[in-house]
Every structure is written in C-alpha cells, then in structure tokens.
Design an enzyme around this catalytic site. Structure first.
Site, PDB file in Angstrom:
ATOM      1  N   ASP A   1      -6.721   1.133   1.670  1.00  0.00           N
ATOM      2  CA  ASP A   1      -6.753   1.341   3.114  1.00  0.00           C
ATOM      3  C   ASP A   1      -8.124   0.931   3.625  1.00  0.00           C
ATOM      4  O   ASP A   1      -8.923   0.333   2.904  1.00  0.00           O
ATOM      5  CB  ASP A   1      -6.407   2.796   3.466  1.00  0.00           C
ATOM      6  CG  ASP A   1      -7.532   3.766   3.125  1.00  0.00           C
ATOM      7  OD1 ASP A   1      -8.487   3.381   2.395  1.00  0.00           O
ATOM      8  OD2 ASP A   1      -7.471   4.920   3.589  1.00  0.00           O
TER       9      ASP A   1
ATOM     10  N   LYS B   1       0.831  -1.207   0.000  1.00  0.00           N
ATOM     11  CA  LYS B   1       0.000   0.000   0.000  1.00  0.00           C
ATOM     12  C   LYS B   1       0.862   1.251   0.000  1.00  0.00           C
ATOM     13  O   LYS B   1       0.617   2.190  -0.771  1.00  0.00           O
ATOM     14  CB  LYS B   1      -0.922   0.013   1.215  1.00  0.00           C
ATOM     15  CG  LYS B   1      -1.884   1.202   1.227  1.00  0.00           C
ATOM     16  CD  LYS B   1      -2.621   1.330   2.547  1.00  0.00           C
ATOM     17  CE  LYS B   1      -1.749   2.001   3.579  1.00  0.00           C
ATOM     18  NZ  LYS B   1      -2.491   2.368   4.818  1.00  0.00           N
TER      19      LYS B   1
END
Length: 230
Positions: free
Chosen positions: A152, A134
C-alpha cells in the site's frame, strides 16, 4: 587542481539500503502483535472489508461493517441484496453506489464460481470483481497464513526511504522488497512478508509518516539511509 575522482573519493559514500534482516527484527520487537486493523470474523468479512478500504481508512471501514455484516452475513446474502440498501450502509465511506455495486458483484462472483466460499488461490481471487493483487495478498496473508507482501502507500513510501526500491509501481516495489528480504534476511519468523508488511504499515502510520517523519523516535534510524533527511 584535484580531479573529480579525488573529490569523490574524499566525500563520504552514500548510505546503502537498510539491511532487511535488521529492519524486520526491529519492527518485530516494536510491533510484536501486529495484525490487520480491519475488523473481521472470517475470510468473507476480511475480503469485503479490504475491498471497501480502497481510498478510505480502516477506522472508517470498521464503523460501517458491523451493520453491513449484520444484514448480509455471508456471500449468498450479500449477492441477493438490494443495491440501494447496501449503498445506504456504505455511504459514509464515500462513493456509496460504486462501493455497493463492487461488493455485491464480489459476493455474486463468490457464489457463482466458488459456492459462496472464499478461495485460497491468487488467480481465482484476482478474477473476482474489485479484487486486485494487493487485496488478494491481504486476504491470503492475514487469513490463510501465506507469506505475501501487500504493497500500500505506507509500504511503498517506507521501502523507498529504506533504500529498497526507487519505484512507485506497487508490483515493482513488491518485487524489489522481496528480493531485498531474500538477500538480507536471516530466515527467521521476523522476515515473514505478511508480518513485515503489516509492521511497515503500522510504522508508516505512527512514526514514518508522509509529511513529518519522526526520525528521532524511529527504531530504524540507525540503519535507514533517509534518517534525518526524509
């Protein structure tokens, strides 16, 4: 007596997943100026700020990074910093010693492996301390301009509510959303995955919140299968 088949046929069909092209277009109109909310001036600052943002908010990170980068403005400076001094600066974020060790290790990795520069390479970024998929996607999308989805909690929640995935695993969510965009998208700039992710985050923070989604104010209510039921 009606059969189960006839009963099912009489019921309204379950709503399908939201059309990704329509979602992207609506969010693009609503959040035209979407950008990462982490303050930064270069790739190094964005990478460090993103690593620091784990388990805290962008707002809190933005409160400590001005002092952090004033004292240690680049990878070489941070790599040589005293851990106790860095801990004092990042302590308001919680887990001060852990965060300090993490970003000092990150800086040292940049110096040793990349001459102090931030690489535009997924594998190289993920090999650095504290950097996962991420974080690398945030950096490569927001700074280097690639179309990459950073998953997220907000992106995952909205993807499930929009019917794009049933998974809670970030990698599976990413793959499901990318597949949905590929299937439904119309090839326009609104379907850029980096911007779509940023807009989903903003929408998740402002409208489609975890505890009390405001479906009556949502620009996606006409296509979202969870509208009024989330």
């Amino acid at each position: 007596m009606p059969t189960s088949t006839s009963r099912g046929a009489a019921e309204d069909p379950l709503p399908g997943p939201a059309d990704a092209g329509r979602v992207a277009s609506s969010l693009a109109a609503e959040y035209a100026g979407a950008r990462t909310e982490l303050d930064h001036r270069d790739a190094f600052e964005l990478l460090v700020a993103t690593v620091l943002s784990a388990q805290t908010t962008d707002v809190r990170v933005n409160q400590v990074t001005p002092d952090l980068f004033a004292d240690w403005p680049d990878a070489a400076a941070l790599a040589g910093a005293e851990e106790s001094a860095v801990t004092d600066v990042v302590r308001p974020l919680g887990m001060g010693p852990t965060r300090a060790r993490r970003i000092i290790g990150l800086a040292r990795g940049l110096v040793v492996d990349h001459g102090g520069e931030v690489p535009d390479d997924q594998a190289a970024l993920e090999a650095l301390p504290g950097v996962g998929r991420k974080t690398a996607h945030v950096l490569r999308g927001a700074w280097f301009g690639h179309s990459l989805l950073a998953v997220d909690t907000h992106v995952g929640r909205l993807a499930r509510r929009l019917g794009w995935t049933a998974s809670t695993d970030p990698r599976a969510v990413e793959e499901d959303v990318v597949a949905r965009v590929d299937a439904d998208g119309r090839g326009g700039s609104a379907e850029d995955l980096t911007l779509l992710g940023l807009r989903l985050i903003l929408h998740g923070r402002r409208v489609c919140t975890a505890r009390a989604p405001r479906c009556g104010d949502c620009v996606l209510a006409d296509v979202c299968p969870s509208a009024g039921t989330a």
